[in-house]
Design a protein around this motif. Structure first.
Motif, PDB file in Angstrom:
ATOM      1  N   ILE A 109      -5.110  -0.143  -4.521  1.00  0.00           N
ATOM      2  CA  ILE A 109      -4.894  -1.094  -3.419  1.00  0.00           C
ATOM      3  C   ILE A 109      -6.164  -1.104  -2.576  1.00  0.00           C
ATOM      4  CG2 ILE A 109      -3.505  -1.702  -1.421  1.00  0.00           C
ATOM      5  CD1 ILE A 109      -1.205  -0.125  -2.635  1.00  0.00           C
ATOM      6  N   SER A 110      -6.820  -2.243  -2.510  1.00  0.00           N
ATOM      7  CA  SER A 110      -8.044  -2.351  -1.707  1.00  0.00           C
ATOM      8  C   SER A 110      -7.700  -2.918  -0.334  1.00  0.00           C
ATOM      9  CB  SER A 110      -9.092  -3.212  -2.410  1.00  0.00           C
ATOM     10  OG  SER A 110      -8.589  -4.470  -2.754  1.00  0.00           O
ATOM     11  N   VAL A 111      -8.261  -2.281   0.689  1.00  0.00           N
ATOM     12  CA  VAL A 111      -7.913  -2.603   2.075  1.00  0.00           C
ATOM     13  C   VAL A 111      -9.193  -2.814   2.888  1.00  0.00           C
ATOM     14  CG1 VAL A 111      -6.559  -1.890   4.082  1.00  0.00           C
ATOM     15  CG2 VAL A 111      -5.918  -1.056   1.806  1.00  0.00           C
ATOM     16  N   GLY A 112      -9.491  -4.061   3.188  1.00  0.00           N
ATOM     17  CA  GLY A 112     -10.675  -4.345   3.996  1.00  0.00           C
ATOM     18  C   GLY A 112     -10.565  -3.773   5.395  1.00  0.00           C
ATOM     19  N   GLY A 113      -9.325  -3.662   5.888  1.00  0.00           N
ATOM     20  CA  GLY A 113      -9.107  -3.172   7.239  1.00  0.00           C
ATOM     21  C   GLY A 113      -9.477  -1.716   7.453  1.00  0.00           C
ATOM     22  N   LEU A 114      -9.687  -0.965   6.375  1.00  0.00           N
ATOM     23  CA  LEU A 114     -10.135   0.424   6.546  1.00  0.00           C
ATOM     24  C   LEU A 114     -11.440   0.473   7.326  1.00  0.00           C
ATOM     25  CD1 LEU A 114      -9.542   2.113   3.058  1.00  0.00           C
ATOM     26  CD2 LEU A 114      -7.975   1.934   4.998  1.00  0.00           C
ATOM     27  N   THR A 115     -12.291  -0.511   7.087  1.00  0.00           N
ATOM     28  CA  THR A 115     -13.599  -0.516   7.741  1.00  0.00           C
ATOM     29  C   THR A 115     -13.748  -1.630   8.770  1.00  0.00           C
ATOM     30  OG1 THR A 115     -14.447  -1.763   5.833  1.00  0.00           O
ATOM     31  CG2 THR A 115     -14.810   0.621   5.853  1.00  0.00           C
ATOM     32  N   HIS A 116     -13.302  -2.848   8.446  1.00  0.00           N
ATOM     33  CA  HIS A 116     -13.614  -3.941   9.379  1.00  0.00           C
ATOM     34  C   HIS A 116     -12.706  -3.977  10.596  1.00  0.00           C
ATOM     35  CE1 HIS A 116     -10.257  -6.608   8.446  1.00  0.00           C
ATOM     36  NE2 HIS A 116     -10.570  -6.661   7.166  1.00  0.00           N
ATOM     37  N   SER A 117     -11.569  -3.295  10.567  1.00  0.00           N
ATOM     38  CA  SER A 117     -10.652  -3.373  11.706  1.00  0.00           C
ATOM     39  C   SER A 117     -10.268  -2.017  12.286  1.00  0.00           C
ATOM     40  CB  SER A 117      -9.371  -4.118  11.291  1.00  0.00           C
ATOM     41  OG  SER A 117      -9.666  -5.448  10.942  1.00  0.00           O
ATOM     42  N   ALA A 118     -10.921  -0.975  11.898  1.00  0.00           N
ATOM     43  CA  ALA A 118     -10.583   0.355  12.414  1.00  0.00           C
ATOM     44  C   ALA A 118     -11.093   0.499  13.849  1.00  0.00           C
ATOM     45  CB  ALA A 118     -11.194   1.436  11.534  1.00  0.00           C
ATOM     46  N   PRO A 119     -10.215   0.832  14.795  1.00  0.00           N
ATOM     47  CA  PRO A 119     -10.678   1.033  16.172  1.00  0.00           C
ATOM     48  C   PRO A 119     -11.453   2.347  16.302  1.00  0.00           C
ATOM     49  CG  PRO A 119      -8.347   1.539  16.002  1.00  0.00           C
ATOM     50  CD  PRO A 119      -8.759   1.002  14.665  1.00  0.00           C
ATOM     51  N   ALA A 120     -12.507   2.335  17.083  1.00  0.00           N
ATOM     52  CA  ALA A 120     -13.291   3.552  17.305  1.00  0.00           C
ATOM     53  C   ALA A 120     -12.457   4.590  18.037  1.00  0.00           C
ATOM     54  CB  ALA A 120     -14.549   3.227  18.103  1.00  0.00           C
TER      55      ALA A 120
ATOM     56  N   VAL B  93      -8.402   2.121  -1.660  1.00  0.00           N
ATOM     57  CA  VAL B  93      -9.857   1.987  -1.710  1.00  0.00           C
ATOM     58  C   VAL B  93     -10.331   1.016  -0.629  1.00  0.00           C
ATOM     59  CG1 VAL B  93      -9.834   2.401  -4.200  1.00  0.00           C
ATOM     60  CG2 VAL B  93      -9.948   0.064  -3.354  1.00  0.00           C
ATOM     61  N   ASP B  94     -11.595   1.153  -0.287  1.00  0.00           N
ATOM     62  CA  ASP B  94     -12.197   0.261   0.713  1.00  0.00           C
ATOM     63  C   ASP B  94     -12.764  -0.980   0.039  1.00  0.00           C
ATOM     64  OD1 ASP B  94     -14.532   1.123  -0.542  1.00  0.00           O
ATOM     65  OD2 ASP B  94     -15.041   2.536   1.035  1.00  0.00           O
ATOM     66  N   THR B  95     -13.522  -1.763   0.785  1.00  0.00           N
ATOM     67  CA  THR B  95     -14.162  -2.968   0.259  1.00  0.00           C
ATOM     68  C   THR B  95     -15.604  -3.013   0.770  1.00  0.00           C
ATOM     69  OG1 THR B  95     -13.634  -4.408   2.143  1.00  0.00           O
ATOM     70  CG2 THR B  95     -11.927  -4.149   0.446  1.00  0.00           C
ATOM     71  N   ARG B  96     -16.283  -4.131   0.543  1.00  0.00           N
ATOM     72  CA  ARG B  96     -17.628  -4.321   1.075  1.00  0.00           C
ATOM     73  C   ARG B  96     -17.610  -4.914   2.480  1.00  0.00           C
ATOM     74  NH1 ARG B  96     -18.833  -8.234  -2.111  1.00  0.00           N
ATOM     75  NH2 ARG B  96     -20.761  -8.734  -1.039  1.00  0.00           N
ATOM     76  N   LYS B  97     -16.446  -4.982   3.105  1.00  0.00           N
ATOM     77  CA  LYS B  97     -16.339  -5.515   4.463  1.00  0.00           C
ATOM     78  C   LYS B  97     -16.694  -4.417   5.463  1.00  0.00           C
ATOM     79  CE  LYS B  97     -12.886  -8.898   3.054  1.00  0.00           C
ATOM     80  NZ  LYS B  97     -11.487  -9.352   3.160  1.00  0.00           N
ATOM     81  N   THR B  98     -17.970  -4.081   5.462  1.00  0.00           N
ATOM     82  CA  THR B  98     -18.488  -3.009   6.302  1.00  0.00           C
ATOM     83  C   THR B  98     -19.478  -3.573   7.321  1.00  0.00           C
ATOM     84  OG1 THR B  98     -20.204  -2.585   4.653  1.00  0.00           O
ATOM     85  CG2 THR B  98     -18.206  -1.255   4.511  1.00  0.00           C
TER      86      THR B  98
ATOM     87  N   ALA C 118     -16.901   7.932   5.439  1.00  0.00           N
ATOM     88  CA  ALA C 118     -15.740   8.235   6.271  1.00  0.00           C
ATOM     89  C   ALA C 118     -14.439   7.960   5.527  1.00  0.00           C
ATOM     90  CB  ALA C 118     -15.789   7.429   7.563  1.00  0.00           C
ATOM     91  N   VAL C 119     -14.420   6.900   4.736  1.00  0.00           N
ATOM     92  CA  VAL C 119     -13.241   6.584   3.922  1.00  0.00           C
ATOM     93  C   VAL C 119     -12.945   7.730   2.956  1.00  0.00           C
ATOM     94  CG1 VAL C 119     -12.387   5.067   2.087  1.00  0.00           C
ATOM     95  CG2 VAL C 119     -13.453   4.088   4.123  1.00  0.00           C
ATOM     96  N   ARG C 120     -13.979   8.222   2.291  1.00  0.00           N
ATOM     97  CA  ARG C 120     -13.799   9.319   1.335  1.00  0.00           C
ATOM     98  C   ARG C 120     -13.356  10.599   2.036  1.00  0.00           C
ATOM     99  NH1 ARG C 120     -15.992   8.735  -3.863  1.00  0.00           N
ATOM    100  NH2 ARG C 120     -15.066  10.792  -4.188  1.00  0.00           N
ATOM    101  N   ALA C 121     -13.887  10.848   3.215  1.00  0.00           N
ATOM    102  CA  ALA C 121     -13.528  12.068   3.940  1.00  0.00           C
ATOM    103  C   ALA C 121     -12.045  12.099   4.291  1.00  0.00           C
ATOM    104  CB  ALA C 121     -14.370  12.180   5.210  1.00  0.00           C
ATOM    105  N   ALA C 122     -11.432  10.928   4.418  1.00  0.00           N
ATOM    106  CA  ALA C 122     -10.020  10.835   4.778  1.00  0.00           C
ATOM    107  C   ALA C 122      -9.094  10.924   3.579  1.00  0.00           C
ATOM    108  CB  ALA C 122      -9.766   9.526   5.525  1.00  0.00           C
ATOM    109  N   GLY C 123      -9.652  11.011   2.370  1.00  0.00           N
ATOM    110  CA  GLY C 123      -8.824  11.113   1.187  1.00  0.00           C
ATOM    111  C   GLY C 123      -8.616   9.814   0.447  1.00  0.00           C
ATOM    112  N   ALA C 124      -9.225   8.734   0.908  1.00  0.00           N
ATOM    113  CA  ALA C 124      -9.179   7.461   0.188  1.00  0.00           C
ATOM    114  C   ALA C 124     -10.408   7.372  -0.722  1.00  0.00           C
ATOM    115  CB  ALA C 124      -9.120   6.296   1.164  1.00  0.00           C
TER     116      ALA C 124
ATOM    117  N   THR D  11      -9.569   8.064  10.490  1.00  0.00           N
ATOM    118  CA  THR D  11      -8.209   8.136  11.024  1.00  0.00           C
ATOM    119  C   THR D  11      -7.357   6.999  10.482  1.00  0.00           C
ATOM    120  OG1 THR D  11      -9.057   9.192  13.038  1.00  0.00           O
ATOM    121  CG2 THR D  11      -6.852   8.230  13.149  1.00  0.00           C
ATOM    122  N   GLN D  12      -7.943   5.796  10.425  1.00  0.00           N
ATOM    123  CA  GLN D  12      -7.247   4.634   9.863  1.00  0.00           C
ATOM    124  C   GLN D  12      -6.956   4.844   8.383  1.00  0.00           C
ATOM    125  OE1 GLN D  12      -5.904   1.870  11.149  1.00  0.00           O
ATOM    126  NE2 GLN D  12      -6.934   0.016  10.441  1.00  0.00           N
ATOM    127  N   ALA D  13      -7.944   5.284   7.630  1.00  0.00           N
ATOM    128  CA  ALA D  13      -7.771   5.481   6.189  1.00  0.00           C
ATOM    129  C   ALA D  13      -6.715   6.539   5.901  1.00  0.00           C
ATOM    130  CB  ALA D  13      -9.103   5.860   5.554  1.00  0.00           C
TER     131      ALA D  13
END
Length: 277
Positions: free
Chosen positions: A258-269, A129-134, A145-151, A112-114
């Protein structure tokens, strides 16, 4: 996702939660008790993992559990939507509930965030794109999940690509020396990326002929100058402090990625409920 690696992870997650068994469920229900239940979306979200993850959690506990009508990965659903329906032994459904919900709530939150980031730049020629901040142990699932959202995914692990960062440069002495050492140590099939934060470093990267230049925490004006200077001689990645308010302006500078660490490390459940039928 690799099914073998996924099953290995799911076994680990179930073992952590069950340990020696579900003493509450086993005391209340017998082995012959049967039940039906649903996962329900409590708010709008991008669905991920209903068939690939949640259904597998229950099937690993008992192959006789039937999982019906899973919502496809990447689909935007409304409040009240049925995400997955399943039926089987009551004990199995209750044993698997928490692990399955924990995982899909996390994955739907990331997707949803991505999707929001992708939507902000949908008309521009740029990749989010995402990062290794998982979350340790969940990288494969979170990047899925990032890929499923189109990122898109950045490198999966440290073994996937050369990314020379500020500490590599500081320890080595210069970008030029770091790039030369990297070229001597990796196959020709591996592209080299370098992190920069000044125009002087961008110029040095161009002299070295690196494949990807990361513009880290640059202001927009400097970023535009860097893109113009690079002029297609390397892929350009923007990174650092990217959020939903800034991503559009960053994309309009002309960067490719554009790489965004927040796609994974800050996405609310996301809020997903298990409703009994």
């Amino acid at each position: 996702m690799d099914s073998y690696l996924l099953e290995t992870s799911l076994h680990t997650f179930l073992r952590e939660d069950l340990e020696h068994g579900d003493i509450t469920t086993d005391a209340i229900f017998g082995p012959d008790d049967q039940a039906r239940a649903r996962f329900i979306a409590r708010h709008p979200m991008v669905a991920v993992g209903m068939e690939e993850v949640a259904a597998k959690v229950f099937s690993l506990l008992d192959s006789r559990v039937q999982c019906l009508h899973p919502v496809p990965d990447g689909k935007l659903v409304d409040t009240g939507s049925v995400l997955l329906e399943f039926e089987g032994a009551t004990r199995t459904l209750l044993r698997g509930e928490r692990v399955a919900l924990n995982l899909v709530q996390r994955l739907c939150g990331i997707a949803t965030q991505a999707a929001r980031f992708v939507e902000r730049v949908a008309d521009l020629d740029v990749k989010i794109v995402d990062t290794r901040k998982t979350t340790p142990g969940l990288r494969m699932l979170e990047k899925y999940a990032v890929r499923a959202a189109g990122a898109y995914n950045h490198r999966y692990s440290l073994s996937d690509g050369v990314l020379i960062k500020d500490n590599h440069i500081a320890a080595c002495g210069s970008i030029t020396e770091a790039v030369q050492r990297a070229r001597r140590g990796v196959p020709h099939t591996i592209q080299i990326e370098v992190e920069t934060d000044t125009m002087e470093q961008v110029e040095e990267c161009l002299r070295c002929g690196v494949g990807v230049i990361m513009l880290d925490n640059m202001d927009l004006a400097t970023m535009r100058k860097a893109v113009q200077l690079i002029n297609g001689r390397a892929l350009v990645e923007a990174s650092g402090g990217v959020n939903l308010e800034t991503v559009r302006d960053i994309a309009e500078t002309g960067v490719n990625i554009i790489s965004v660490g927040g796609l994974t490390h800050s996405a609310p459940a996301c809020d997903i409920g298990m409703d009994w039928l």
